[in-house]
Every structure is written in C-alpha cells, then in structure tokens.
Enzyme design. Structure first.
Site, PDB file in Angstrom:
ATOM      1  N   CYS A 153       0.861  -1.183   0.000  1.00  0.00           N
ATOM      2  CA  CYS A 153       0.000   0.000   0.000  1.00  0.00           C
ATOM      3  C   CYS A 153       0.898   1.234   0.000  1.00  0.00           C
ATOM      4  O   CYS A 153       2.049   1.160  -0.421  1.00  0.00           O
ATOM      5  CB  CYS A 153      -0.984  -0.019   1.171  1.00  0.00           C
ATOM      6  SG  CYS A 153      -0.256   0.157   2.812  1.00  0.00           S
ATOM      7  N   ARG A 165      -3.487  -0.751   5.252  1.00  0.00           N
ATOM      8  CA  ARG A 165      -4.047  -1.788   4.380  1.00  0.00           C
ATOM      9  C   ARG A 165      -3.130  -2.982   4.162  1.00  0.00           C
ATOM     10  O   ARG A 165      -3.547  -4.129   4.361  1.00  0.00           O
ATOM     11  CB  ARG A 165      -4.425  -1.185   3.025  1.00  0.00           C
ATOM     12  CG  ARG A 165      -5.512  -0.140   3.121  1.00  0.00           C
ATOM     13  CD  ARG A 165      -5.687   0.586   1.815  1.00  0.00           C
ATOM     14  NE  ARG A 165      -4.526   1.427   1.534  1.00  0.00           N
ATOM     15  CZ  ARG A 165      -4.313   2.050   0.387  1.00  0.00           C
ATOM     16  NH1 ARG A 165      -5.154   1.908  -0.617  1.00  0.00           N
ATOM     17  NH2 ARG A 165      -3.256   2.820   0.222  1.00  0.00           N
ATOM     18  N   ASP A 175      -8.125   3.508   1.181  1.00  0.00           N
ATOM     19  CA  ASP A 175      -7.238   3.879   2.283  1.00  0.00           C
ATOM     20  C   ASP A 175      -8.079   4.424   3.434  1.00  0.00           C
ATOM     21  O   ASP A 175      -8.702   5.475   3.306  1.00  0.00           O
ATOM     22  CB  ASP A 175      -6.239   4.921   1.815  1.00  0.00           C
ATOM     23  CG  ASP A 175      -5.122   5.154   2.812  1.00  0.00           C
ATOM     24  OD1 ASP A 175      -5.258   4.754   3.993  1.00  0.00           O
ATOM     25  OD2 ASP A 175      -4.094   5.740   2.425  1.00  0.00           O
TER      26      ASP A 175
END
Length: 171
Positions: free
Chosen positions: A20, A26, A140
């Site tokens: 990420c 994440r 996100d």
C-alpha cells in the site's frame, strides 16, 4: 480471477508481498489476515507473506493504532508489524506482489526491472469475488474513522479466502 504467477524458485516457499502507500494500514492488515488464513489452511509451511509501502515515511513504525485495534478485536495479532518500504529488490524475492490501489499498482510497476517482473504485480482485490471493474481497490482508511478500517478488514478477509483457495490449488 487472475492466475497466480509461477514460483521464482521451486526450492523455497511461495512468497507474497502486499503493498500500500505507507505500510501502516491496508497492506499490513492484509499480511496479518493472509498469514493467519494460511496457517489455518495448513499452507504456512509453503507460503510466506510480507508487506511494504511505496513511501518510506513510516519505516520502522508499528501499524496504525486503528488498524491494529480492528485486527485485535477480530482475533488477529498485529503486534509484530514494522513498516518497510518497497524497492526493486522485492521483485527478486517475491513470487506475487499484491497492490491495494491503482496508484500503488502504478508505482510498483514503474520499479519493475523487466516485463516479467511487472507481470508478478496484481491488484489485491483481483481475488475478491465481490470486486468489479469500477470497484477493485482497497480504500485507504487512514483519513477516515473506525468504520473505514472495519470495511477494509471485511474486504481483506473476503479476498483472502479466495486467494487461499487459489494458493491451495497451486502450491
């Protein structure tokens, strides 16, 4: 669902990296959930998972508190994570590189030393049975509230189940 890339080396475990932006939300959530699912499926001796971020702002830091709390509340152990940055050396080490969004995907592919390396990069949600062409990113949650982390966890768990099934057939 895409086909899993072949292993780089048959003599070692199949290696997966989740990527990420900062490696504090994440991708570490995906790493923790996927590692637990592989252990539950008895595949942890044949598949290894790690995570990184395309940016280095958080290198060495633990997971975001909200991400860790969400994982902990669902029975996962987030305590070992320390953020690290993706670089070109990861292409030599990992068989499959799973990106969380299109920006991460572009950034990782831009670092690929060859077309063959770039072919090892796939979107994480390519394995999500509920993903669509217009909804294929893991959003996100960093800028939002706790509900965003719960939503990400649900996506990660659902995608992980399908990914583990694919891995079980492959390794």
């Amino acid at each position: 669902m895409p086909e899993l890339p072949p292993p780089r080396d048959q003599r070692r475990s199949y290696r997966i990296a989740t990527v990420c932006l900062g490696n504090i939300c994440r991708s570490p959530m995906a790493e923790v959930v996927l590692s637990a699912a592989l252990e539950d499926a008895g595949l942890d001796d044949r598949v290894e998972v790690d995570s990184s971020g395309t940016g280095g702002w958080h290198t060495g830091e633990p997971m975001d508190d909200r991400a860790a709390e969400t994982l902990g509340a669902h029975g996962y152990d987030p305590s070992r994570h320390r953020a690290q940055q993706f670089d070109t050396s990861w292409f030599d080490e990992y068989d499959l590189i799973l990106t969380m969004d299109h920006a991460n995907d572009r950034d990782v592919r831009a670092l690929a030393p060859s077309d063959g390396d770039a072919q090892r990069v796939q979107m994480f949600r390519a394995y999500d049975p509920e993903a669509s062409a217009s909804d294929d990113e893991v959003p996100d949650p960093w800028y939002g509230g706790q509900d965003g982390f719960e939503r990400v966890l649900a996506m990660v768990e659902r995608t992980t189940k399908a990914l583990v099934d694919a891995l079980d057939a492959r390794v």
